[in-house]
Design an enzyme around this catalytic site. Structure first.
Site, PDB file in Angstrom:
ATOM      1  N   GLU A 223      28.652  58.057  30.422  1.00 43.24           N
ATOM      2  CA  GLU A 223      27.838  58.078  29.203  1.00 43.24           C
ATOM      3  C   GLU A 223      27.569  56.647  28.753  1.00 43.24           C
ATOM      4  O   GLU A 223      28.455  55.797  28.856  1.00 43.24           O
ATOM      5  CB  GLU A 223      28.565  58.843  28.087  1.00 43.24           C
TER       6      GLU A 223
ATOM      7  N   HIS B 186      26.191  63.794  23.531  1.00 44.41           N
ATOM      8  CA  HIS B 186      27.590  63.958  23.053  1.00 44.41           C
ATOM      9  C   HIS B 186      27.641  64.070  21.522  1.00 44.41           C
ATOM     10  O   HIS B 186      28.367  63.333  20.849  1.00 44.41           O
ATOM     11  CB  HIS B 186      28.462  62.784  23.531  1.00 44.41           C
TER      12      HIS B 186
END
Ligand SMILES: NC(=O)c1ccc[n+]([C@@H]2O[C@H](COP(=O)([O-])OP(=O)(O)OC[C@H]3O[C@@H](n4cnc5c(N)ncnc54)[C@H](O)[C@@H]3O)[C@@H](O)[C@H]2O)c1
Length: 405
Positions: A261, A284
């Protein structure tokens, strides 16, 4: 006696300030995070500090802040804090692992319906000026089977909400978990995959879960089923998922977490799952809502206040955990010490020597530390307390008096 002071950084929700002030703290707030040197300066005179993910509490910060008793991470993760260094100095650390549970569950419920109705495609076609009123590939969720993998805080709450929408819920968990409502436990992951129209992953991040869901598991899912992962990115093989979506075996997927990420806001996002049909990708944000921020504010400020006023280390992430009630009468000693044989016996001998009648005692150990909280009916003399403080294995000793004492 002067009031204890707490520094809150990074726009922590105002609910936390209210809790601290109600508990007799002087609260200082700053909107952003601070670098190491500025943080050290700002922490002089502070008993506690509240941070989110951008403030690093390093060994140097801890070593330079001798008055600091506790750190509150007003978020889920605690990687930004040197937990071992904090524990070594007896600085308790708390976070909020469960305050955003409901937010994750609501996102997942929304995604399941969005995928079942192919809303991503419908809305993007509308934005392109195309009116496509077809019911092709659109389904109700009522009567479908939802398979939940990982039946913990989030899995169980999802189970309850999904049943109220008319889902038949089955779940698989490696630990013994009580079924909620009419949900049914299955014995193996394969059994779940063979029955579920929607598979939603809610396992924790233990190392053994890396690669839990790869080509073999995807192949065992029912044709045209839906797949959701809002747990941990490393659990799913994204390349295998891409192939199963392109082949049409998986009819849609929603992913909130990824093996890699971006670290900062605005950084590019790379993934094998970009550009696929009926796939929802979110950065997220499962737990990121205003309500979760408020819950986190209330939860962590409550834990820090209780620690200071009662000695309770319940849910501390780095000290031995002892959950103690508010002391009503009498006197309490809270002793954090090196975990070596004989400390408890020494404490009790000293109490006996001073004819102190023990009304309750709580003990817990964690790694190299032990923590013992002892309630006695009358206050110990300063001399007795000094003896405990001066013991070679003592890290710190704190005292509390009963509210009615
Ligand atoms: N997307 C987000 O923003 C977001 C927000 C909060 C939590 N999370 C993540 O969601 C996940 C679940 O959170 P939680 O609070 O419910 O955790 P939890 O610890 O309460 O529950 C996890 C459950 O998974 C089970 N489990 C672990 N490995 C398993 C396996 N291989 N097979 C079957 N069951 C297994 C455990 O026994 C436990 O019951 C965590 O990974 C957490 O980090 C994501």
């Amino acid at each position: 006696m002067s009031k204890p002071e707490v520094l809150l950084l990074e726009n922590i929700h105002p609910a936390a300030t209210e809790v601290f002030e109600r508990n007799g703290f002087v609260v200082h707030t700053r909107p952003g995070s601070l670098g190491e040197d500025d943080l050290i300066e700002a922490l002089q005179g502070m008993s506690m500090v509240g941070i989110r993910s951008n403030t690093k509490v390093t060994e140097k910060v801890l070593a330079s802040s001798p008055e600091l008793l506790a750190v509150g991470a007003f978020c889920i993760g605690t990687n930004q804090i040197d937990l071992a260094a904090a524990a070594q100095r007896g600085v308790a650390t708390f976070n909020a692992p469960y305050s955003n549970t409901r937010s994750v569950v609501e996102l997942v419920i929304g995604e399941i319906i969005a995928l079942a109705r192919r809303l991503v495609e419908k809305t993007s076609r509308m934005h392109d000026g195309i009116w496509d009123k077809s019911a092709q590939g659109s389904h109700e969720v009522r009567g479908r089977t939802l398979g939940i993998v990982g039946y913990g805080n989030i899995g169980t709450q999802l189970s309850n909400l999904a049943e109220s929408l008319g889902f038949r819920v089955i779940f698989f968990d490696t630990a013994d978990r009580l079924a909620h409502g009419n949900a049914r436990r299955v014995g193996t992951l394969d059994e779940l995959l063979a029955q579920a129209d929607v598979v939603s992953l809610h396992v924790d991040g233990r190392p053994g879960n890396a690669g839990l869901f790869g080509a073999a598991q995807l192949a065992k899912m029912k044709p045209r089923s839906l797949f959701i992962n809002a747990s941990r990115g490393m659990v799913v093989d994204d390349v295998a998922l891409r192939e199963h979506i392109l082949s049409g075996h998986i009819a849609g997927a929603a992913l909130d977490v990824f093996p890699v990420e971006p670290k900062a806001q605005g950084e590019p996002f790379e993934s094998a799952l970009r550009g696929l049909p009926n796939v929802i990708l979110t950065p997220h944000v499962g737990g990121s809502t205003q309500e979760a921020q408020e819950e986190i504010g209330l939860f962590v400020s409550g834990k820090l206040s209780r620690f200071l006023h009662t000695g309770s280390t319940e849910l501390s992430v780095n000290l031995p955990e002892v959950a103690v009630p508010q002391l009503q009468t009498g006197f309490r000693t809270a002793l954090l010490h090196h975990n070596v044989p004989g400390v408890l016996a020494g404490v009790n001998q000293l109490l006996a020597d001073h004819e102190a009648n023990v009304t309750a005692q709580y003990l817990s150990t964690r790694g190299e530390q032990g923590y013992v909280v002892t309630d006695v009916s009358t206050a110990l003399s300063p001399g007795a307390l000094d003896r405990l403080r001066d013991e070679e294995h003592t890290i710190w000793l704190r005292t509390h008096s009963g509210a009615a004492g």
